[in-house]
Scaffold this motif. Structure first.
Motif, PDB file in Angstrom:
ATOM      1  N   GLU A 173       0.829  -1.202   0.000  1.00  0.00           N
ATOM      2  CA  GLU A 173       0.000   0.000   0.000  1.00  0.00           C
ATOM      3  C   GLU A 173       0.868   1.258   0.000  1.00  0.00           C
ATOM      4  OE1 GLU A 173      -3.266   0.158  -0.391  1.00  0.00           O
ATOM      5  OE2 GLU A 173      -3.439  -2.022  -0.420  1.00  0.00           O
ATOM      6  N   GLN A 174       1.946   1.249   0.770  1.00  0.00           N
ATOM      7  CA  GLN A 174       2.855   2.389   0.803  1.00  0.00           C
ATOM      8  C   GLN A 174       3.490   2.606  -0.575  1.00  0.00           C
ATOM      9  OE1 GLN A 174       3.798   4.640   3.217  1.00  0.00           O
ATOM     10  NE2 GLN A 174       2.139   3.859   4.490  1.00  0.00           N
ATOM     11  N   GLN A 175       3.872   1.540  -1.248  1.00  0.00           N
ATOM     12  CA  GLN A 175       4.476   1.669  -2.570  1.00  0.00           C
ATOM     13  C   GLN A 175       3.485   2.263  -3.562  1.00  0.00           C
ATOM     14  OE1 GLN A 175       7.802   1.081  -3.371  1.00  0.00           O
ATOM     15  NE2 GLN A 175       7.179   2.208  -5.191  1.00  0.00           N
ATOM     16  N   LYS A 176       2.235   1.841  -3.481  1.00  0.00           N
ATOM     17  CA  LYS A 176       1.214   2.416  -4.365  1.00  0.00           C
ATOM     18  C   LYS A 176       1.078   3.917  -4.124  1.00  0.00           C
ATOM     19  CE  LYS A 176      -2.759   0.416  -4.295  1.00  0.00           C
ATOM     20  NZ  LYS A 176      -3.964  -0.404  -4.121  1.00  0.00           N
ATOM     21  N   ARG A 177       1.076   4.320  -2.861  1.00  0.00           N
ATOM     22  CA  ARG A 177       0.968   5.746  -2.541  1.00  0.00           C
ATOM     23  C   ARG A 177       2.193   6.508  -3.041  1.00  0.00           C
ATOM     24  NH1 ARG A 177      -0.526   6.703   3.539  1.00  0.00           N
ATOM     25  NH2 ARG A 177      -0.972   8.770   2.728  1.00  0.00           N
ATOM     26  N   MET A 178       3.374   5.918  -2.873  1.00  0.00           N
ATOM     27  CA  MET A 178       4.591   6.575  -3.353  1.00  0.00           C
ATOM     28  C   MET A 178       4.575   6.721  -4.869  1.00  0.00           C
ATOM     29  SD  MET A 178       7.490   5.004  -0.743  1.00  0.00           S
ATOM     30  CE  MET A 178       8.596   4.721  -2.047  1.00  0.00           C
ATOM     31  N   ASP A 179       4.108   5.712  -5.567  1.00  0.00           N
ATOM     32  CA  ASP A 179       4.022   5.795  -7.031  1.00  0.00           C
ATOM     33  C   ASP A 179       3.096   6.929  -7.458  1.00  0.00           C
ATOM     34  OD1 ASP A 179       5.749   3.641  -7.231  1.00  0.00           O
ATOM     35  OD2 ASP A 179       4.155   2.179  -7.631  1.00  0.00           O
ATOM     36  N   LYS A 180       1.956   7.058  -6.782  1.00  0.00           N
ATOM     37  CA  LYS A 180       1.020   8.148  -7.100  1.00  0.00           C
ATOM     38  C   LYS A 180       1.647   9.509  -6.828  1.00  0.00           C
ATOM     39  CE  LYS A 180      -3.303   5.662  -6.338  1.00  0.00           C
ATOM     40  NZ  LYS A 180      -4.524   5.585  -5.514  1.00  0.00           N
ATOM     41  N   LEU A 181       2.340   9.634  -5.700  1.00  0.00           N
ATOM     42  CA  LEU A 181       2.976  10.902  -5.358  1.00  0.00           C
ATOM     43  C   LEU A 181       4.088  11.256  -6.345  1.00  0.00           C
ATOM     44  CD1 LEU A 181       3.126  10.633  -1.477  1.00  0.00           C
ATOM     45  CD2 LEU A 181       1.772  12.251  -2.812  1.00  0.00           C
TER      46      LEU A 181
END
Length: 66
Positions: free
Chosen positions: A29-37
């Motif tokens: 989930e953190q990686q998905k958020r980082m990709d979006k950011l």
């Protein structure tokens, strides 16, 4: 006595497997958020570059309230 120890070890192992799975989900989930950011930052940087290099409304036009 030995059987009790095996049961205790199996219980601990099951808890650790659950913990590892939970942590893995959090990392995902953190990686998905980082990709979006990162995508958002890239789009923002491109928008700023376009404005600085004479893109639309580069400063030659009067603001809409004039």
């Amino acid at each position: 006595m030995t059987e009790d120890r095996f049961i205790e070890i199996e219980i601990k192992l099951a808890h650790q497997e659950d913990l590892v799975e939970s942590l893995n989900q959090m990392v995902y989930e953190q990686q998905k958020r980082m990709d979006k950011l990162e995508a958002l930052c890239g789009a923002l940087a491109q928008h700023i570059r376009d404005g600085a290099h004479g893109g639309p409304n580069a400063g030659n036009e009067k603001p809409p309230h004039y």
